[in-house]
Design an enzyme around this catalytic site. Structure first.
Site, PDB file in Angstrom:
ATOM      1  N   ASN A  74       0.878  -1.217  -0.145  1.00  0.00           N
ATOM      2  CA  ASN A  74       0.057  -0.067   0.054  1.00  0.00           C
ATOM      3  C   ASN A  74       0.788   1.321  -0.002  1.00  0.00           C
ATOM      4  OD1 ASN A  74       1.078  -0.053   2.606  1.00  0.00           O
ATOM      5  ND2 ASN A  74      -0.863   0.156   3.615  1.00  0.00           N
ATOM      6  N   LYS A  75       2.126   1.293  -0.207  1.00  0.00           N
ATOM      7  CA  LYS A  75       2.873   2.414  -0.108  1.00  0.00           C
ATOM      8  C   LYS A  75       3.102   3.006  -1.397  1.00  0.00           C
ATOM      9  CE  LYS A  75       4.547   1.870   4.161  1.00  0.00           C
ATOM     10  NZ  LYS A  75       3.758   0.885   4.556  1.00  0.00           N
TER      11      LYS A  75
END
Length: 374
Positions: free
Chosen positions: A173-174
């Site tokens: 999710n970065k």
């Protein structure tokens, strides 16, 4: 993820080289080039691994103390414990939610070895103050930049500042992703060499060097009891192309944050902190805080948003509330008034690279309806 990432992964699978090899080396070189020419980069299987190796490489050992914010994910604290050292938890700045330099200085003792500033949500900490303090007290600075790629501080990328080590996360999710993975960067060749050895069992030579040699090269030496923290080529294959897109990703995230800012400016919300002209935000997260006049609790706000099919989260549940740290170090909310106050009212709303304007409008509508309901 696009066709380029898929093709590169397929190429790795077909090559027969799927663990740490040529793609990892290429990813490291291209990442270092993106950051700055005199910085070296080492790919890891996670940012947590990188934080562990970074602390070990700067000399943190049993009996030392490492100052960290309570307002962070547990990895920041657990890596300190891996080395037998003690995490010393301090409060955050009430505006930025980054570690408070005044709280750092108040926590320094003769046992303090290092500081871990965490760049919350992609906004850089007050690094001038932290670096000056580290010089004054002869402390190491290991930056937790899990949220902070490509954050800039006074025009310079985080990772090029006058600190000892910086670690980024490429979790799913970065701001860019390799499925699982991270990158450690440093200007200090001794730190890089130490981390290179320790990330693969303490072996004195890279596995790729041994297996790609044109001559018999079976011999190796174990020089330290190391770890298994290497990134495989399959993950690096994804990272190579994510890195090529990071400027596009960042531009889009910045534009989405501006859309939210404009939409919410008149609502009873505290919007994410900005430091225009000083910090260029990476916008890993867009975290709003409910003002006191909002009668709806934070938890009820999230439930109501869910009724509108909008998923939200909370970053973070401070470590002083987590049982292992709370009970192990006798931590109380009163010790961390700013972190505690932020936690009670903060909500992370959707912000991701594939998000469309229609997606954003749905989120904005849901926020307005939820606040109207309150």
């Amino acid at each position: 993820m696009g066709a380029e990432e898929i093709a590169e992964v397929v190429d790795s699978l077909r090559s027969g080289w799927i663990t740490t090899g040529p793609k990892v080396k290429r990813f490291e070189e291209e990442f270092a080039e993106y950051i700055e020419s005199d910085v070296q980069a080492l790919a890891m299987n996670s940012a947590t691994s990188g934080l562990h190796l970074g602390l070990e490489a700067v000399g943190v050992k049993a009996g030392d103390e490492v100052i960290i914010p309570s307002y962070t994910f547990t990895a920041t604290a657990e890596v300190v414990r891996y080395l037998g050292a003690t995490p010393v938890f301090v409060d955050s700045d009430p505006v930025t939610l980054n570690i408070d330099p005044k709280a750092i200085e108040a926590a320094i003792t003769i046992k303090t070895k290092a500081i871990i500033p965490v760049h919350f949500a992609g906004l850089a900490c007050d690094m001038d103050a932290i670096i000056a303090m580290a010089r004054k007290y002869k402390l190491k600075v290991v930056e937790d930049a899990a949220h902070a790629f490509p954050t800039r501080y006074k025009g310079n990328l985080v990772g090029t500042l006058d600190t000892d080590v910086t670690i980024y996360s490429f979790y799913a999710n970065k701001t860019m992703a390799t499925a699982e993975g991270g990158m450690l960067v440093s200007r200090d060749p001794n730190i890089i060499e130490r981390c290179k050895i320790m990330r693969l069992h303490g072996i004195s030579r890279d596995a790729f060097d041994r297996y790609s040699s044109k001559r018999p090269s079976w011999y190796y030496e174990i020089v330290e009891p190391g770890f298994k923290y290497n990134m495989p080529d399959i993950c690096a294959s994804i990272g190579i192309h994510q890195l090529k897109k990071i400027n596009i990703f960042h531009k889009k995230r910045t534009e989405m944050a501006q859309v939210y800012d404009e939409a919410f400016k008149s609502l009873p919300l505290t919007l994410p902190a900005r430091s225009l002209g000083i910090v260029e935000h990476a916008w890993h997260l867009y975290a709003i805080r409910l003002n006191d006049e909002v009668t709806l609790s934070r938890d009820d706000f999230i439930m109501k948003m869910s009724d509108y099919n909008i998923g939200c989260s909370v970053h973070f549940i401070p470590l002083h509330l987590q049982p292992v740290w709370r009970d192990g170090y006798a931590l109380t909310p009163e010790q961390f008034p700013h972190a505690e106050a932020a936690y009670q009212r903060i909500v992370s709303i959707p912000l991701y690279t594939k998000m469309t304007i229609d997606d954003q409008l749905r989120v904005i509508s849901a926020v307005n309806k939820t606040l109207d309901h309150a």
